[in-house]
Design an enzyme around this catalytic site. Sequence first.
Site, mmCIF file in Angstrom:
data_model
loop_
_atom_site.group_PDB
_atom_site.id
_atom_site.type_symbol
_atom_site.label_atom_id
_atom_site.label_comp_id
_atom_site.label_asym_id
_atom_site.label_seq_id
_atom_site.Cartn_x
_atom_site.Cartn_y
_atom_site.Cartn_z
ATOM 1 N N SER A 124 14.174 50.031 68.423
ATOM 2 C CA SER A 124 15.156 49.415 69.526
ATOM 3 C C SER A 124 16.330 48.541 69.294
ATOM 4 C CB SER A 124 14.151 49.111 70.803
ATOM 5 O OG SER A 124 14.693 48.987 72.228
ATOM 6 N N HIS A 161 14.988 55.036 72.473
ATOM 7 C CA HIS A 161 14.392 55.586 73.582
ATOM 8 C C HIS A 161 15.083 57.149 74.371
ATOM 9 C CE1 HIS A 161 12.399 51.824 73.334
ATOM 10 N NE2 HIS A 161 13.613 51.186 73.466
#
Length: 236
Positions: A124, A161
């Site tokens: 991330s 994501h």
Amino acid sequence: MTERHIVAIGSGGFSMDDPMLDAYVLELVDAARPKVCFLPTATSSVSTYVTRFFEAFPSSAFEPSFLDLFDRTVADLESFLGGQDVIYVGGGNTANLLAIWRVHGMDRALRAAWEGGVVLCGASAGANCWFEASTTDSFLAHRSDPLTDGLGLLSGSFCPHYDGEKERRPSFHRLIAAGTLPPGVACEDLVAAHFVGTDLHEVVTARAGAAAYRVSPGDGDGVAVEERLPTRPLRS
């Protein structure tokens, strides 16, 4: 030239109880007891994240450490980071991460470590940081905004994501089509893009059917083009 590796993870690794992507990173290291340094700078829940790191990388098999920039005890960052086998960057707030790093000179130290052959990885925010640009929810939760001042070790943009947060995919397309972000790579959850030098070497996944994509502006008609990249499933 020393071989350089960056593994950019859409989400996964020890923070999601995912041993396969972490094992993939460790396969890049030729050390009986790898030195793995965790950088939790992007999160406010440092103690919890560090505890999970030490559980995933026990001292019986690794030489684990973490670098705390809020209560810093390491004077020579370049020497410390350059002595690691793997530098693992945690998720959280990408914008805050980059700002804190630059104040401490971590941007220069990390580039030196990478050029010296230390494997860089992260999920991330820990993946966003290596690129020129990315999408981030750093400025408002559940929103996907452009961030254009990454470390730039890798050219282009990154989106984590990609299938795990509903705003990521349409935002990445819109921002690239408009020229706000350069063309880039997007990883779904539990997917990692492995770069050797500055070239994409392969994409691997710890989740059946998940993949990564290359996204480009297309023909200038305001619609981005998405290309699914070959993805190798990892075996547990």
